[in-house]
Design a protein around this motif. Structure first.
Motif, PDB file in Angstrom:
ATOM      1  N   GLY A  95       1.621  -1.948   3.183  1.00 30.40           N
ATOM      2  CA  GLY A  95       1.491  -3.345   3.585  1.00 30.40           C
ATOM      3  C   GLY A  95       1.240  -3.491   5.074  1.00 30.40           C
ATOM      4  O   GLY A  95       0.392  -4.286   5.502  1.00 30.40           O
ATOM      5  N   PHE A  96       1.952  -2.702   5.878  1.00 31.33           N
ATOM      6  CA  PHE A  96       1.791  -2.807   7.326  1.00 31.33           C
ATOM      7  C   PHE A  96       0.418  -2.315   7.771  1.00 31.33           C
ATOM      8  O   PHE A  96      -0.216  -2.917   8.635  1.00 31.33           O
ATOM      9  CB  PHE A  96       2.884  -2.014   8.042  1.00 31.33           C
ATOM     10  N   ILE A  97      -0.046  -1.213   7.179  1.00 34.43           N
ATOM     11  CA  ILE A  97      -1.362  -0.681   7.545  1.00 34.43           C
ATOM     12  C   ILE A  97      -2.463  -1.655   7.127  1.00 34.43           C
ATOM     13  O   ILE A  97      -3.437  -1.867   7.864  1.00 34.43           O
ATOM     14  CB  ILE A  97      -1.580   0.702   6.894  1.00 34.43           C
ATOM     15  N   VAL A 197      -4.545   0.110   0.995  1.00 33.05           N
ATOM     16  CA  VAL A 197      -4.685  -0.160  -0.443  1.00 33.05           C
ATOM     17  C   VAL A 197      -4.150   1.016  -1.256  1.00 33.05           C
ATOM     18  O   VAL A 197      -3.433   0.836  -2.258  1.00 33.05           O
ATOM     19  CB  VAL A 197      -6.152  -0.434  -0.804  1.00 33.05           C
ATOM     20  N   MET A 198      -4.490   2.235  -0.814  1.00 31.41           N
ATOM     21  CA  MET A 198      -4.045   3.426  -1.528  1.00 31.41           C
ATOM     22  C   MET A 198      -2.513   3.528  -1.533  1.00 31.41           C
ATOM     23  O   MET A 198      -1.886   3.811  -2.565  1.00 31.41           O
ATOM     24  CB  MET A 198      -4.641   4.681  -0.899  1.00 31.41           C
ATOM     25  N   GLY A 203       2.756   3.001  -4.014  1.00 33.99           N
ATOM     26  CA  GLY A 203       4.095   2.418  -4.020  1.00 33.99           C
ATOM     27  C   GLY A 203       4.345   1.586  -5.259  1.00 33.99           C
ATOM     28  O   GLY A 203       5.443   1.617  -5.837  1.00 33.99           O
ATOM     29  N   GLY A 204       3.329   0.833  -5.682  1.00 35.82           N
ATOM     30  CA  GLY A 204       3.459   0.044  -6.901  1.00 35.82           C
ATOM     31  C   GLY A 204       3.659   0.918  -8.130  1.00 35.82           C
ATOM     32  O   GLY A 204       4.438   0.588  -9.023  1.00 35.82           O
ATOM     33  N   HIS A 205       2.967   2.041  -8.162  1.00 34.45           N
ATOM     34  CA  HIS A 205       3.127   2.983  -9.273  1.00 34.45           C
ATOM     35  C   HIS A 205       4.535   3.587  -9.284  1.00 34.45           C
ATOM     36  O   HIS A 205       5.163   3.702 -10.350  1.00 34.45           O
ATOM     37  CB  HIS A 205       2.074   4.087  -9.159  1.00 34.45           C
ATOM     38  N   LEU A 206       5.030   3.962  -8.090  1.00 36.53           N
ATOM     39  CA  LEU A 206       6.383   4.523  -8.000  1.00 36.53           C
ATOM     40  C   LEU A 206       7.434   3.518  -8.443  1.00 36.53           C
ATOM     41  O   LEU A 206       8.481   3.900  -8.983  1.00 36.53           O
ATOM     42  CB  LEU A 206       6.658   4.969  -6.560  1.00 36.53           C
ATOM     43  N   MET A 219      -4.223   4.930  -6.658  1.00 36.16           N
ATOM     44  CA  MET A 219      -5.556   5.423  -6.309  1.00 36.16           C
ATOM     45  C   MET A 219      -5.445   6.916  -6.012  1.00 36.16           C
ATOM     46  O   MET A 219      -4.641   7.319  -5.176  1.00 36.16           O
ATOM     47  CB  MET A 219      -6.103   4.697  -5.074  1.00 36.16           C
ATOM     48  N   SER A 220      -6.224   7.728  -6.685  1.00 32.40           N
ATOM     49  CA  SER A 220      -6.150   9.167  -6.485  1.00 32.40           C
ATOM     50  C   SER A 220      -6.787   9.555  -5.154  1.00 32.40           C
ATOM     51  O   SER A 220      -7.630   8.837  -4.617  1.00 32.40           O
ATOM     52  CB  SER A 220      -6.849   9.908  -7.623  1.00 32.40           C
TER      53      SER A 220
END
Length: 260
Positions: A95-97, A197-198, A203-206, A219-220
């Motif tokens: 989010g910060f990046i 985004v990656m 983080g959303g996946h975790l 995103m791989s």
């Protein structure tokens, strides 16, 4: 010992590959410091981060299970998630990046002169602090990857130190390149946007995030580097095409001048 040395070389290579996005962030963030202090800012920020990375490595080796334990859950009609320490760190970093990249792109397009005046007022300490914090965020996954390859502490610590020293050297090269080739700064900011985004997707996946029943998938790295390659190719083609158009325009103006 031979096995440890081979593992060390593999870890250094791994840190170098995973550290590309970190290197780009450091180079762009250090621009906020006065020109004469930019190298010092990069060196100090990375040096502090190396020490903290070793501390983080020690913590993760001994307390990894606490980072994987569930801290809280969210379960509503449109959002579901199970958050732990790891997912929150990655989500915060992403989010910060993303915010940083969008802010810099906005300033670059609309408020460039105002932005330059504001950045001169930025504290060197603040910039170093941001470099250290984001370095730790980027290093979280690389340390977990290192732990998957080795359980020897000194090997992992040596890889962190060596890759950090390489990062100090490369950050100067990248910063000098961006300073001499300002057009590539735009490319760098969009790559940084992709990094955000990656990290958010990871983080959303975790956190097992689901929006309206749709699960967030990470995103791989392969997709990430493929998109970067496409962006670089577009930038190269666009640059050559623009030079060609400028050359034609210049030639046409010269011909019109002669005819007059």
């Amino acid at each position: 010992m031979i096995e440890n040395i081979i593992t060390l070389l593999m870890l250094i290579l791994l840190q170098a590959v995973l550290g590309f996005d970190n290197l780009l962030y450091i180079s762009l963030e250090s621009k906020g410091a006065p020109p004469e202090k930019q190298k010092m800012v990069r060196t100090t920020g990375i040096a502090i981060a190396i020490v903290l990375r070793i501390g983080l490595l020690f913590i993760l080796v001994n307390l990894i299970k606490y980072f994987q334990d569930t801290l809280f859950k969210v379960d509503t009609a449109w959002l579901h998630g199970v958050f732990n320490g790891h997912s929150l760190i990655v989500l915060f970093g992403g989010g910060f990046i993303l915010y940083t990249a969008l802010k810099e792109i906005w300033h670059l397009v609309y408020l460039e002169e105002h932005d330059q005046e504001e950045r001169k007022k930025e504290s060197v300490t603040k910039i170093i602090t941001m470099i250290v914090i984001m370095n730790l965020v980027f290093s979280f996954d690389s340390i977990l990857s290192a732990m998957a390859l080795s359980d020897v502490f000194w090997v992992m610590a040596a890889a962190i130190v060596i890759s950090g020293l390489l990062m100090i050297w490369l950050s100067d090269k990248v910063s000098v390149f961006l300073a001499k080739n300002r057009l590539y700064e735009v490319l760098g900011l969009f790559i940084l946007f992709l990094v955000g985004v990656m990290l958010l997707s990871e983080g959303g996946h975790l956190a097992h995030l689901e929006f309206f029943g749709s699960e967030v998938t990470p995103m791989s790295k392969t997709t990430f580097y493929f998109v970067i390659a496409i962006l670089v190719l577009i930038d190269i083609v666009q640059g050559k095409y623009q030079k060609k158009l400028l050359a034609k325009k210049k030639a046409r103006m010269q011909e019109e001048g002669k005819s007059i």
